[in-house]
Write a protein that holds these residues in place. Structure first.
Motif, PDB file in Angstrom:
ATOM      1  N   GLU A  73      56.787  89.606  45.566  1.00 19.57           N
ATOM      2  CA  GLU A  73      56.206  90.941  45.699  1.00 19.57           C
ATOM      3  C   GLU A  73      56.106  91.346  47.166  1.00 19.57           C
ATOM      4  O   GLU A  73      56.391  92.486  47.521  1.00 19.57           O
ATOM      5  CB  GLU A  73      54.818  90.988  45.053  1.00 19.57           C
ATOM      6  N   GLN A  74      55.710  90.419  48.015  1.00 22.78           N
ATOM      7  CA  GLN A  74      55.595  90.702  49.444  1.00 22.78           C
ATOM      8  C   GLN A  74      56.963  90.992  50.046  1.00 22.78           C
ATOM      9  O   GLN A  74      57.110  91.906  50.863  1.00 22.78           O
ATOM     10  CB  GLN A  74      54.924  89.545  50.183  1.00 22.78           C
ATOM     11  N   GLN A  75      57.974  90.241  49.646  1.00 21.78           N
ATOM     12  CA  GLN A  75      59.325  90.475  50.148  1.00 21.78           C
ATOM     13  C   GLN A  75      59.838  91.848  49.716  1.00 21.78           C
ATOM     14  O   GLN A  75      60.464  92.563  50.509  1.00 21.78           O
ATOM     15  CB  GLN A  75      60.280  89.384  49.665  1.00 21.78           C
ATOM     16  N   ILE A  76      59.581  92.230  48.481  1.00 20.80           N
ATOM     17  CA  ILE A  76      60.003  93.551  47.996  1.00 20.80           C
ATOM     18  C   ILE A  76      59.284  94.653  48.751  1.00 20.80           C
ATOM     19  O   ILE A  76      59.888  95.651  49.159  1.00 20.80           O
ATOM     20  CB  ILE A  76      59.769  93.673  46.473  1.00 20.80           C
ATOM     21  N   THR A  77      57.994  94.481  48.977  1.00 25.26           N
ATOM     22  CA  THR A  77      57.220  95.474  49.732  1.00 25.26           C
ATOM     23  C   THR A  77      57.772  95.629  51.140  1.00 25.26           C
ATOM     24  O   THR A  77      57.954  96.756  51.626  1.00 25.26           O
ATOM     25  CB  THR A  77      55.740  95.061  49.793  1.00 25.26           C
ATOM     26  N   ASP A  78      58.046  94.515  51.798  1.00 21.34           N
ATOM     27  CA  ASP A  78      58.600  94.576  53.156  1.00 21.34           C
ATOM     28  C   ASP A  78      59.959  95.263  53.170  1.00 21.34           C
ATOM     29  O   ASP A  78      60.251  96.070  54.065  1.00 21.34           O
ATOM     30  CB  ASP A  78      58.716  93.171  53.750  1.00 21.34           C
ATOM     31  N   LEU A  79      60.784  94.965  52.189  1.00 25.74           N
ATOM     32  CA  LEU A  79      62.114  95.565  52.110  1.00 25.74           C
ATOM     33  C   LEU A  79      62.029  97.077  51.886  1.00 25.74           C
ATOM     34  O   LEU A  79      62.722  97.854  52.558  1.00 25.74           O
ATOM     35  CB  LEU A  79      62.920  94.909  50.985  1.00 25.74           C
ATOM     36  N   ILE A  80      61.177  97.506  50.990  1.00 29.04           N
ATOM     37  CA  ILE A  80      61.018  98.935  50.730  1.00 29.04           C
ATOM     38  C   ILE A  80      60.439  99.648  51.947  1.00 29.04           C
ATOM     39  O   ILE A  80      60.869 100.758  52.295  1.00 29.04           O
ATOM     40  CB  ILE A  80      60.130  99.163  49.477  1.00 29.04           C
ATOM     41  N   ARG A  81      59.482  99.018  52.606  1.00 30.79           N
ATOM     42  CA  ARG A  81      58.894  99.607  53.810  1.00 30.79           C
ATOM     43  C   ARG A  81      59.955  99.781  54.897  1.00 30.79           C
ATOM     44  O   ARG A  81      60.043 100.831  55.538  1.00 30.79           O
ATOM     45  CB  ARG A  81      57.748  98.720  54.313  1.00 30.79           C
ATOM     46  N   LYS A  82      60.794  98.782  55.089  1.00 29.46           N
ATOM     47  CA  LYS A  82      61.869  98.861  56.090  1.00 29.46           C
ATOM     48  C   LYS A  82      62.856  99.960  55.718  1.00 29.46           C
ATOM     49  O   LYS A  82      63.289 100.743  56.577  1.00 29.46           O
ATOM     50  CB  LYS A  82      62.590  97.527  56.210  1.00 29.46           C
TER      51      LYS A  82
END
Length: 110
Positions: A89-98
């Protein structure tokens, strides 16, 4: 305190510690799996061993001992899967934020 109570408490404390530290050691996973498989094979070949071990630990029957061990192991697996899910979930959040920041930069450049 009976020996089984001590072992179960240690098992749950280890599981909690594992969750908080988030040990990601593949060698430890393989070693744990090997130990569990070896114990399962021994208990299948020699079912009386579970009763003997259970009596030494203060549990009435070998079946109950196996159930208690399974509860601790299932709890461990659930926490391990939960930790992995949180990481994803954290990786997906970081990817979407980027990706969102990149889109903003493209719009600002136009």
């Amino acid at each position: 305190m009976t020996p089984i109570q001590f072992i179960l408490i240690i098992g749950f404390l280890f599981t909690g510690l594992f969750y908080f530290v988030r040990l990601r050691n593949r060698i430890a996973d393989v070693l744990l799996l090997f130990i569990l498989i070896a114990a399962a094979v021994l208990f299948i070949l020699f079912p009386e061993w579970t009763s003997l071990l259970a009596n030494k630990l203060g549990v009435g029957r070998g079946t109950d001992l196996v159930l208690y061990i399974c509860i601790v192991l299932f709890y461990f697996v659930i926490l391990k899967l939960y930790a992995r899910m949180r990481k994803l979930e954290q990786q997906i959040t970081d990817l979407i934020r980027k990706q969102a920041m990149d889109e903003v930069e493209k719009i600002m450049k136009k």
